[in-house]
Design a protein around this motif. Sequence first.
Motif, mmCIF file in Angstrom:
data_model
loop_
_atom_site.group_PDB
_atom_site.id
_atom_site.type_symbol
_atom_site.label_atom_id
_atom_site.label_comp_id
_atom_site.label_asym_id
_atom_site.label_seq_id
_atom_site.Cartn_x
_atom_site.Cartn_y
_atom_site.Cartn_z
ATOM 1 N N VAL A 13 -16.881 -10.198 0.528
ATOM 2 C CA VAL A 13 -16.062 -9.302 1.344
ATOM 3 C C VAL A 13 -16.689 -7.910 1.351
ATOM 4 C CG1 VAL A 13 -13.771 -8.253 1.605
ATOM 5 C CG2 VAL A 13 -13.984 -10.614 0.789
ATOM 6 N N ASP A 14 -16.795 -7.321 2.525
ATOM 7 C CA ASP A 14 -17.297 -5.957 2.656
ATOM 8 C C ASP A 14 -16.357 -5.016 1.910
ATOM 9 O OD1 ASP A 14 -16.955 -3.257 4.292
ATOM 10 O OD2 ASP A 14 -19.020 -3.939 4.556
ATOM 11 N N PRO A 15 -16.875 -4.145 1.024
ATOM 12 C CA PRO A 15 -15.981 -3.281 0.247
ATOM 13 C C PRO A 15 -15.133 -2.344 1.102
ATOM 14 C CG PRO A 15 -18.265 -2.623 -0.069
ATOM 15 C CD PRO A 15 -18.273 -3.911 0.703
ATOM 16 N N ASN A 16 -15.675 -1.889 2.227
ATOM 17 C CA ASN A 16 -14.892 -1.020 3.111
ATOM 18 C C ASN A 16 -13.709 -1.770 3.706
ATOM 19 O OD1 ASN A 16 -16.402 1.602 3.179
ATOM 20 N ND2 ASN A 16 -18.051 0.208 3.748
ATOM 21 N N LYS A 17 -13.935 -3.033 4.080
ATOM 22 C CA LYS A 17 -12.840 -3.842 4.632
ATOM 23 C C LYS A 17 -11.814 -4.164 3.553
ATOM 24 C CE LYS A 17 -15.612 -5.734 8.258
ATOM 25 N NZ LYS A 17 -15.502 -5.906 9.527
ATOM 26 N N ALA A 18 -12.284 -4.433 2.336
ATOM 27 C CA ALA A 18 -11.357 -4.697 1.232
ATOM 28 C C ALA A 18 -10.477 -3.477 0.983
ATOM 29 C CB ALA A 18 -12.127 -5.079 -0.025
ATOM 30 N N LEU A 19 -11.065 -2.281 1.018
ATOM 31 C CA LEU A 19 -10.276 -1.063 0.841
ATOM 32 C C LEU A 19 -9.289 -0.873 1.981
ATOM 33 C CD1 LEU A 19 -12.880 1.477 -0.582
ATOM 34 C CD2 LEU A 19 -10.883 0.531 -1.761
ATOM 35 N N ASP A 20 -9.686 -1.226 3.207
ATOM 36 C CA ASP A 20 -8.757 -1.138 4.337
ATOM 37 C C ASP A 20 -7.525 -2.004 4.093
ATOM 38 O OD1 ASP A 20 -10.423 0.606 5.707
ATOM 39 O OD2 ASP A 20 -11.264 -0.955 7.017
ATOM 40 N N VAL A 21 -7.750 -3.212 3.583
ATOM 41 C CA VAL A 21 -6.635 -4.127 3.297
ATOM 42 C C VAL A 21 -5.766 -3.565 2.178
ATOM 43 C CG1 VAL A 21 -6.041 -6.423 2.427
ATOM 44 C CG2 VAL A 21 -7.840 -6.172 4.152
ATOM 45 N N ILE A 22 -6.393 -3.116 1.110
ATOM 46 C CA ILE A 22 -5.643 -2.544 -0.019
ATOM 47 C C ILE A 22 -4.818 -1.352 0.444
ATOM 48 C CG2 ILE A 22 -5.893 -1.269 -2.193
ATOM 49 C CD1 ILE A 22 -8.411 -3.128 -2.695
ATOM 50 N N ASN A 23 -5.433 -0.484 1.245
ATOM 51 C CA ASN A 23 -4.762 0.737 1.688
ATOM 52 C C ASN A 23 -3.686 0.493 2.746
ATOM 53 O OD1 ASN A 23 -6.068 2.509 -0.044
ATOM 54 N ND2 ASN A 23 -7.825 2.698 1.328
ATOM 55 N N ALA A 24 -3.690 -0.692 3.357
ATOM 56 C CA ALA A 24 -2.659 -1.022 4.345
ATOM 57 C C ALA A 24 -1.395 -1.559 3.686
ATOM 58 C CB ALA A 24 -3.201 -2.045 5.341
ATOM 59 N N GLY A 25 -1.460 -1.811 2.393
ATOM 60 C CA GLY A 25 -0.308 -2.388 1.705
ATOM 61 C C GLY A 25 0.124 -1.565 0.512
ATOM 62 N N THR A 26 0.833 -2.211 -0.378
ATOM 63 C CA THR A 26 1.396 -1.523 -1.533
ATOM 64 C C THR A 26 0.358 -1.194 -2.598
ATOM 65 O OG1 THR A 26 1.957 -3.625 -2.577
ATOM 66 C CG2 THR A 26 3.668 -2.584 -1.216
ATOM 67 N N GLY A 27 -0.872 -1.667 -2.437
ATOM 68 C CA GLY A 27 -1.929 -1.362 -3.395
ATOM 69 C C GLY A 27 -2.544 0.017 -3.207
ATOM 70 N N ARG A 28 -2.198 0.691 -2.115
ATOM 71 C CA ARG A 28 -2.770 2.015 -1.825
ATOM 72 C C ARG A 28 -2.482 2.981 -2.976
ATOM 73 N NH1 ARG A 28 -4.229 4.690 2.905
ATOM 74 N NH2 ARG A 28 -4.183 6.946 2.686
ATOM 75 N N ASN A 29 -3.508 3.712 -3.378
ATOM 76 C CA ASN A 29 -3.372 4.719 -4.433
ATOM 77 C C ASN A 29 -4.502 5.727 -4.272
ATOM 78 O OD1 ASN A 29 -5.722 3.841 -6.162
ATOM 79 N ND2 ASN A 29 -4.539 1.939 -6.117
ATOM 80 N N SER A 30 -4.545 6.727 -5.119
ATOM 81 C CA SER A 30 -5.564 7.772 -4.971
ATOM 82 C C SER A 30 -6.977 7.221 -5.189
ATOM 83 C CB SER A 30 -5.298 8.945 -5.913
ATOM 84 O OG SER A 30 -5.404 8.533 -7.258
ATOM 85 N N ALA A 31 -7.112 6.191 -5.997
ATOM 86 C CA ALA A 31 -8.442 5.601 -6.194
ATOM 87 C C ALA A 31 -8.898 4.893 -4.923
ATOM 88 C CB ALA A 31 -8.428 4.627 -7.370
ATOM 89 N N SER A 32 -8.016 4.086 -4.322
ATOM 90 C CA SER A 32 -8.413 3.321 -3.139
ATOM 91 C C SER A 32 -8.543 4.189 -1.893
ATOM 92 C CB SER A 32 -7.432 2.175 -2.889
ATOM 93 O OG SER A 32 -6.163 2.664 -2.530
#
Length: 112
Positions: A13-32
Motif C-alpha cells: 500500500v502506498d504510504p500516502n494513500k494509507a495516511l489518507d484512509v487513516i485521516n478519513a476516519g477515527t484514526g486521524r491524529n497529529s502524527a497521521s
Amino acid sequence: MGRSLGEAVKAGVDPNKALDVINAGTGRNSASSDKFPRCVLPRKFDQGFSAALAYKDLRLCIDEADALGVPMIVGSAVREMVALTNAVVGPDADITEVVKVCEELARVEVRG
C-alpha cells in the motif's frame, strides 16, 4: 501508528494513500495528519523534540500514574518504543525517528 503504516507499506500500500484512509476516519491524529507527511515520509525527521525528552516526559507521567494506582497500558508501551528509539537511533534522535524502530521490526522503509 508507525508499525501499522509499516505493515501497510510492506503489503504494497502506498504510504500516502494509507495516511489518507487513516485521516478519513477515527484514526486521524497529529502524527497521521502532520508528523508523518511532513517529517517521516520525506525522511526529514525534524519535529524538533528529542526522543530523550519524550522518554523523560513519558517516564514522569507513568511514574505519577503508578503512584496514583492508575494503569497506563498504552502509555507504558509507548514508553518502551521510545526507550527502544533511544537505544537504537540514539537519545538525540528526533521523536519522529521512532518510526525507524517500527521499520526495523517490519523490515520495511516507510517513504513517500
